[in-house]
Write an enzyme that holds these catalytic residues in place. Structure first.
Site, short mmCIF file in Angstrom:
data_model
loop_
_atom_site.label_atom_id
_atom_site.label_comp_id
_atom_site.label_asym_id
_atom_site.label_seq_id
_atom_site.Cartn_x
_atom_site.Cartn_y
_atom_site.Cartn_z
N LYS A 186 -3.95 21.85 -3.17
CA LYS A 186 -2.85 21.69 -4.12
C LYS A 186 -2.13 23.02 -4.38
CE LYS A 186 -2.95 17.25 -4.79
NZ LYS A 186 -1.86 16.45 -4.19
N ALA A 227 -7.51 24.22 -3.54
CA ALA A 227 -6.87 25.04 -2.50
C ALA A 227 -5.72 24.28 -1.84
CB ALA A 227 -7.90 25.46 -1.45
N SER A 241 -1.17 19.64 -8.51
CA SER A 241 -2.15 19.32 -9.55
C SER A 241 -2.33 20.56 -10.40
CB SER A 241 -3.49 18.96 -8.91
OG SER A 241 -4.54 19.04 -9.87
N TYR A 274 -9.86 20.67 -2.98
CA TYR A 274 -8.70 20.01 -3.59
C TYR A 274 -7.79 21.05 -4.25
CZ TYR A 274 -6.12 16.71 -6.61
OH TYR A 274 -5.14 15.98 -7.24
N GLY A 319 2.51 7.35 -0.65
CA GLY A 319 1.38 6.95 -1.51
C GLY A 319 1.85 6.22 -2.75
N ALA A 320 2.69 5.19 -2.54
CA ALA A 320 3.30 4.52 -3.69
C ALA A 320 2.71 3.14 -3.97
CB ALA A 320 4.81 4.41 -3.48
N SER A 321 1.63 2.80 -3.30
CA SER A 321 1.03 1.48 -3.53
C SER A 321 0.28 1.41 -4.85
CB SER A 321 0.07 1.14 -2.39
OG SER A 321 -0.79 2.24 -2.13
N ARG A 322 -0.14 2.59 -5.35
CA ARG A 322 -0.98 2.61 -6.56
C ARG A 322 -0.63 3.85 -7.40
NH1 ARG A 322 -6.12 3.99 -5.03
NH2 ARG A 322 -5.70 4.37 -2.83
N ASN A 340 3.83 12.39 -2.55
CA ASN A 340 2.82 12.09 -3.57
C ASN A 340 1.46 11.71 -2.98
OD1 ASN A 340 1.91 10.88 -6.33
ND2 ASN A 340 1.76 9.16 -4.90
P1 NAP Z 1 -4.43 7.10 -6.31
O1 NAP Z 1 -4.28 6.20 -7.46
O2 NAP Z 1 -5.75 7.30 -5.67
O3 NAP Z 1 -3.34 6.67 -5.21
C1 NAP Z 1 -3.23 7.41 -4.03
C2 NAP Z 1 -2.08 6.89 -3.23
O4 NAP Z 1 -1.97 7.70 -2.04
C3 NAP Z 1 -2.26 5.46 -2.76
O5 NAP Z 1 -1.00 4.82 -2.79
C4 NAP Z 1 -2.75 5.63 -1.32
O6 NAP Z 1 -2.41 4.54 -0.46
C5 NAP Z 1 -1.96 6.84 -0.91
N1 NAP Z 1 -2.52 7.52 0.26
C6 NAP Z 1 -3.75 8.09 0.38
N2 NAP Z 1 -3.88 8.60 1.62
C7 NAP Z 1 -2.73 8.35 2.28
C8 NAP Z 1 -2.25 8.61 3.59
N3 NAP Z 1 -3.01 9.26 4.47
N4 NAP Z 1 -1.02 8.20 3.93
C9 NAP Z 1 -0.23 7.55 3.03
N5 NAP Z 1 -0.63 7.26 1.78
C10 NAP Z 1 -1.86 7.65 1.41
O7 NAP Z 1 -3.95 8.59 -6.71
P2 NAP Z 1 -3.05 9.10 -7.92
O8 NAP Z 1 -3.94 9.49 -9.01
O9 NAP Z 1 -1.91 8.19 -8.16
O10 NAP Z 1 -2.53 10.48 -7.26
C11 NAP Z 1 -1.23 10.62 -6.72
C12 NAP Z 1 -0.99 12.10 -6.45
O11 NAP Z 1 -1.12 12.83 -7.68
C13 NAP Z 1 -1.99 12.72 -5.49
O12 NAP Z 1 -1.35 13.67 -4.69
C14 NAP Z 1 -2.98 13.40 -6.42
O13 NAP Z 1 -3.66 14.45 -5.79
C15 NAP Z 1 -2.06 13.87 -7.53
N6 NAP Z 1 -2.73 14.11 -8.80
C16 NAP Z 1 -3.38 13.12 -9.47
C17 NAP Z 1 -3.99 13.40 -10.69
C18 NAP Z 1 -4.71 12.36 -11.50
O14 NAP Z 1 -5.33 12.74 -12.53
N7 NAP Z 1 -4.68 11.08 -11.14
C19 NAP Z 1 -3.94 14.69 -11.21
C20 NAP Z 1 -3.27 15.68 -10.50
C21 NAP Z 1 -2.66 15.37 -9.30
P3 NAP Z 1 -3.42 3.27 -0.26
O15 NAP Z 1 -3.37 2.52 -1.55
O16 NAP Z 1 -2.83 2.53 0.85
O17 NAP Z 1 -4.76 3.86 0.01
#
Ligand code: NAP
Length: 239
Positions: A151, A149, A134, A147, A9-12, A82
């Site tokens: 995490k 559960a 998380s 979510y 999940g490193a595209s964004r 991630n």
């Molecule tokens: P995000 O901006 O929505 O990015 C999610 C990333 O996961 C994207 O690169 C997406 O790829 C990839 N992804 C989703 N489903 C996938 C799959 N089935 N296979 C491979 N890649 C997949 O999320 P983020 O906020 O950076 O979150 C990253 C991690 O941190 C997650 O595990 C999230 O639960 C955790 N987190 C985030 C927050 C927050 O406040 N943002 C807080 C706590 C924990 P595509 O671009 O190709 O869809």
């Protein structure tokens, strides 16, 4: 020979920030993604890394992704689990389909990639696995029960696996981010973000780079005596 890191999940968002930080520090970066080909390819170009499309919830696709990486680069030194999605809503109104997808990506995605990478790490008696949980996995969040559960499962997985593979020279740790400004949190209004920020002792929401720094530290030799831990990076929202 540079170290190789696979970041799911490193595209964004947080994953992309990790890719940039590892690349800045000389790592060979593998940028996994599910759909965002253009973003992943652009990041690969910027970091000198490699973009790999794979839905981590699919065990066969994950196996192919890992064996292709091993064939091409010979090793995976660091795995950052991630990739994640969120589902919000009152517990009993979340559909069975959304519920299943949430666990498939957040929990089974983490298990799948780890299961495929681990044999190669065990062979070398070296590896760093960092799982992204998380703060809601630590405390539980109303209207994010699934979510939370999922995490929490990632935290339990981290602790148990750390015990199992520690004797084989592999560190397994977890980073539990707080509120971080990414696409995942873009659903919040400015007023909601202001309200959340008031609950954060350090007075701001997180930047993806804040999380990347903790992940990078756990992957480094500076953290060689740390395993099975959950590092909260949340501005003090959970203490
Ligand atoms: P995000 O901006 O929505 O990015 C999610 C990333 O996961 C994207 O690169 C997406 O790829 C990839 N992804 C989703 N489903 C996938 C799959 N089935 N296979 C491979 N890649 C997949 O999320 P983020 O906020 O950076 O979150 C990253 C991690 O941190 C997650 O595990 C999230 O639960 C955790 N987190 C985030 C927050 C927050 O406040 N943002 C807080 C706590 C924990 P595509 O671009 O190709 O869809």
């Amino acid at each position: 020979m540079p170290k190789t890191v696979l970041i799911t999940g490193a595209s964004r968002g947080i994953g992309a920030a990790c890719a940039e930080l590892f690349a800045e520090n000389g790592y060979n970066v593998i940028i996994n993604y599910a759909n965002s080909s253009e973003k992943a390819e652009a990041l690969a170009e910027k970091t000198g890394g490699t973009a790999v499309k794979c839905d981590v919830s699919d065990p066969e696709a994950s196996e192919k992704m890992v064996s292709d990486i091993i064939e091409r680069f010979g090793k995976i030194d660091v795995l950052v689990n991630n990739a994640g999605i969120s589902v919000t809503g009152v517990f009993d109104l979340v559909s069975d389909e959304d519920e299943k997808r949430l666990f498939d990506v957040n929990v089974f995605g983490t298990l799948n990639c780890t299961k495929k990478v681990l044999p190669y790490m065990l062979k070398r008696k070296y590896g760093k696995i960092i799982n992204i949980s998380s703060m809601w996995g630590q405390t539980g969040a109303s209207c994010e029960v699934h979510y939370s559960a999922a995490k929490a499962a990632v935290i339990g997985f981290t602790k148990a696996l750390a015990r199992e593979v520690g004797p084989s020279g592999i560190n397994v740790n977890c980073v539990a981010p707080g509120m971080v400004m990414t696409d995942m949190t873009s659903c919040y209004t400015a007023d909601e973000i202001a309200e959340i920020t008031e609950e954060i002792p350090l007075g701001r929401c997180g930047d993806p780079r804040d999380i990347a720094e903790a992940v990078f530290f756990l992957a480094s030799e500076k953290a060689s005596f740390i395993t099975g831990q959950v590092i909260g990076v949340n501005g003090g929202m959970v203490i």
